[in-house]
Design a protein around this motif. Structure first.
Motif, mmCIF file in Angstrom:
data_model
loop_
_atom_site.group_PDB
_atom_site.id
_atom_site.type_symbol
_atom_site.label_atom_id
_atom_site.label_comp_id
_atom_site.label_asym_id
_atom_site.label_seq_id
_atom_site.Cartn_x
_atom_site.Cartn_y
_atom_site.Cartn_z
ATOM 1 N N GLU A 1 0.839 -1.190 0.000
ATOM 2 C CA GLU A 1 0.000 0.000 0.000
ATOM 3 C C GLU A 1 0.881 1.249 0.000
ATOM 4 N N GLY A 2 0.517 2.224 -0.805
ATOM 5 C CA GLY A 2 1.272 3.465 -0.868
ATOM 6 C C GLY A 2 2.471 3.421 -1.795
ATOM 7 N N CYS A 3 2.641 2.323 -2.534
ATOM 8 C CA CYS A 3 3.783 2.235 -3.454
ATOM 9 C C CYS A 3 3.654 3.269 -4.576
ATOM 10 N N LEU B 1 2.424 -4.486 -10.698
ATOM 11 C CA LEU B 1 1.772 -5.500 -9.861
ATOM 12 C C LEU B 1 0.581 -4.902 -9.121
ATOM 13 N N ALA B 2 0.701 -3.647 -8.685
ATOM 14 C CA ALA B 2 -0.431 -2.968 -8.044
ATOM 15 C C ALA B 2 -1.582 -2.820 -9.038
ATOM 16 N N LEU B 3 -1.248 -2.478 -10.283
ATOM 17 C CA LEU B 3 -2.275 -2.360 -11.327
ATOM 18 C C LEU B 3 -2.924 -3.710 -11.598
ATOM 19 N N CYS B 4 -2.127 -4.762 -11.628
ATOM 20 C CA CYS B 4 -2.673 -6.111 -11.798
ATOM 21 C C CYS B 4 -3.636 -6.448 -10.664
ATOM 22 N N ASP B 5 -3.223 -6.115 -9.447
ATOM 23 C CA ASP B 5 -4.058 -6.439 -8.289
ATOM 24 C C ASP B 5 -5.382 -5.683 -8.332
ATOM 25 N N ALA B 6 -5.336 -4.417 -8.711
ATOM 26 C CA ALA B 6 -6.570 -3.632 -8.819
ATOM 27 C C ALA B 6 -7.490 -4.233 -9.876
ATOM 28 N N THR B 7 -6.907 -4.655 -10.985
ATOM 29 C CA THR B 7 -7.701 -5.281 -12.048
ATOM 30 C C THR B 7 -8.323 -6.581 -11.541
ATOM 31 N N ARG B 8 -7.548 -7.352 -10.799
ATOM 32 C CA ARG B 8 -8.065 -8.594 -10.206
ATOM 33 C C ARG B 8 -9.270 -8.316 -9.324
ATOM 34 N N ILE B 9 -9.177 -7.290 -8.503
ATOM 35 C CA ILE B 9 -10.265 -6.952 -7.586
ATOM 36 C C ILE B 9 -11.530 -6.582 -8.353
ATOM 37 N N VAL B 10 -11.389 -5.761 -9.379
ATOM 38 C CA VAL B 10 -12.567 -5.309 -10.129
ATOM 39 C C VAL B 10 -13.163 -6.452 -10.949
#
Length: 575
Positions: free
Chosen positions: A480-482, A550-559
């Motif tokens: 978080e905050g990266c 990786l943060a962008l991937c994770d956000a996409t995974r969540i949505v």
């Protein structure tokens, strides 16, 4: 506040500033009302407010647009403003705003895009499926189950309080016909020469029910009167069929807050009042009942119906409509603000009389009816009319068994309810990009694989053992905050832009009762992720870039997971 709402506030502030210094002479200013441009080359958002202001301001629309653009206050959201065509105001967002979407998604997780609605429409009764308990579900019932369940999920995410209800049509002649059908099959199976009447349920399942009675009770029912046998078999068959319907829906992931029995409408309380009598008393007080030819009538023509409707026939028997009157009155008396009924398209002519009954009690507009078209089954492009197993209609349960819950749900929701569905069984079973649900689920699974690869072996093992969730793993590889400032590639921006649309999508899909839009959104988001994955190496030597991606991937995974969940479809981590 959503990005769109924030931008609209900025444009509204610019118009007010121009009015204040006399640049625009307007007594009243239209709202900004931003829309997505059809061509992404024209920016992220566009407003036609200048065209709508031009006549009032007595200026050329392009001149008005320029005045508004010149008065836009300093902000961190807008990277550029362009005037195009006859006076469109095109807005390009700053990269930082889109990067902020990634943070918001990861912070809110399953609450991303959750909305609120005004008071007065919040508590909704949603009634759907509601099949007669006289046989197995057909595939059309599967569409109503998919649609109603997804509608409830999407509306809840949009801020509504939704109460899901199933109306059991267990009162009336069809139940006696059902009992008699089983009775005849029972006698035939035991060698008695009895013909099946013209009014009957002739499906093989009736014979199966009769055989189960024989297996349990033998021939004990042969020596009782026809009336006693029919009544007993009616209740046995009803209980068995209803239990099957409940089991099928539960296995499909569709559950209800209440299973409402039509029979209960006719049960009197300690004061001798039933739901039927209470609804009639309320209608009588409003002056909408009268007697004619020994029957009790609803004066629905006073409210716009094409003819008045009989509620109680001359012989004292209640009409089918009488049950609907009592049932909808009962719903409103339970405190709901709004009623939504999902019906088949063949019930179109029934809507007006039901709207009239709510209006008669003083609740105009309280009833909303959504009509659904049928499902056309295909196998490799060829129409499927009959079940291979029974030689009769393909049941909903058979379809689920062959195709699976996820594919059935997703394809049933792939089009608007007012359009027929062409459901190809073989396409639904494919494990490739030609199957839309597989395509979307694969994108989610691929992201999970990327996150696992980015972790060290200990963390991967913890995920596999269920000791670490995917969200916890993602937090390790992209804390978080990266720093997300490196997310500037067109493929990255397109992916973030799509995620920014989610909240507005939910609000509109909930308002319009249109969960099918989420299937289109899921496919678009999956396609944008696949493009991003092709164009941008996630696991790279640049540590800062890798963490941001990786943060962008994770956000996409969540949505993606949230979208699938709202459709009632699973989001697998491996495929």
């Amino acid at each position: 506040m959503e990005i769109r709402e924030s931008l609209e506030a900025i444009i509204d502030a610019a118009i007010e500033a121009a009015r204040a210094d006399g640049s625009l002479e307007l007594t009243e200013a239209p709202e900004a009302a931003l829309e997505r441009p059809r061509d992404e080359a024209n920016g992220d958002w566009a407003s036609t407010v200048a065209l709508r202001c031009a006549k009032l301001a007595r200026k050329n629309p392009r001149e008005v647009a320029q005045v508004i653009a010149d008065h836009i206050p300093a902000n961190d959201m807008i990277a550029a403003v362009e005037i195009a065509g006859p006076g469109f105001i095109n807005i390009r967002l700053s990269d930082a705003v889109l990067q902020g979407v990634v943070r918001e998604v990861r912070d809110k997780a399953e609450n991303f895009g959750r909305g609120t609605i005004p008071e007065g429409e919040r508590y909704v009764n949603l009634e759907y499926v509601s099949a007669n308990p006289t046989g197995p579900f057909h595939v059309g019932h599967g569409r109503w189950a998919s649609l109603g369940d997804a509608m409830a999920r999407v509306m809840r995410h949009g801020g509504y309080d939704v109460y899901e209800e199933y109306y059991i049509n267990d009162h009336g002649n069809q139940m006696d016909v059902f009992g008699n059908s089983v009775s005849v099959r029972y006698q035939q199976l035991l060698g008695r020469d009895v013909e099946m009447p013209e009014a009957c349920y002739g499906g093989a399942y009736v014979k199966d029910i009769a055989q189960e009675i024989i297996d349990r009770d033998g021939d004990k029912w042969l020596n009782v009167s026809d009336e006693e046998r029919v009544e007993a078999f009616r209740e046995m068959a009803y209980e068995q069929t209803l239990a099957n319907q409940k089991a099928v829906l539960a296995g499909f992931g569709t559950t209800f807050d209440k299973w409402f029995s039509e029979r209960s409408l006719y049960v009197e309380d300690e004061n001798g009042q039933s739901a039927v009598s209470r609804s009639l008393n309320a209608m009588r007080e409003k002056g909408y009942l009268y007697e004619k030819d020994g029957a009790l009538w609803f004066r629905s023509t006073d409210l716009g119906d094409d003819k008045d409707r009989v509620l109680i026939k001359g012989d004292g028997e209640a009409t089918y409509f009488m049950s609907d009157v009592a049932y909808h009155y009962d719903k409103m008396m339970r405190g709901f603000d709004h009623l939504i009924d999902l019906w088949g398209a063949d019930h179109h002519g029934y809507i007006k009389r039901c709207e009239c009954m709510l209006e008669a009690w003083g609740w105009p507009g309280a009833l909303e009816v959504q009509l659904g078209q049928l499902v056309n089954l295909f196998r490799d492009g060829k129409a499927v009319r009959m079940s291979k197993r029974t030689g009769e209609m393909v049941t909903f349960e058979e379809l689920i068994d062959e195709v699976g819950v996820d594919a059935t749900r997703y394809l049933m929701l792939s089009r608007s309810a007012d359009q027929p569905i062409d459901f190809d069984i073989e396409v639904a079973k494919k494990k490739d990009a030609s199957n839309p649900v597989y395509y979307v689920q694969y994108a989610h699974a691929r992201i999970c694989s990327i996150l696992r690869k980015a972790a060290d072996e200990a963390d991967v093992a913890a995920v596999e053992a269920g000791q670490l969730t995917m969200a916890e793993l993602a937090a390790k590889v992209a804390p978080e905050g990266c720093d997300l400032s490196s997310l500037t590639h067109p493929s990255e921006l397109a992916l973030m832009r799509k995620m920014a649309d989610f909240g507005n999508l939910i609000a509109l899909a909930a308002r319009d009762r249109a969960p099918f839009r989420l299937t289109h959104y899921a496919q678009d988001l999956a396609a944008l992720f696949h493009q991003f994955y092709t164009n941008c190496h996630v696991l790279t030597e640049d540590a800062a870039v890798q963490t941001a991606r990786l943060a962008l991937c994770d956000a996409t995974r969540i949505v993606l997971a949230l979208t699938l969940t709202l459709l009632g479809v699973s989001a697998p981590q491996k495929m």
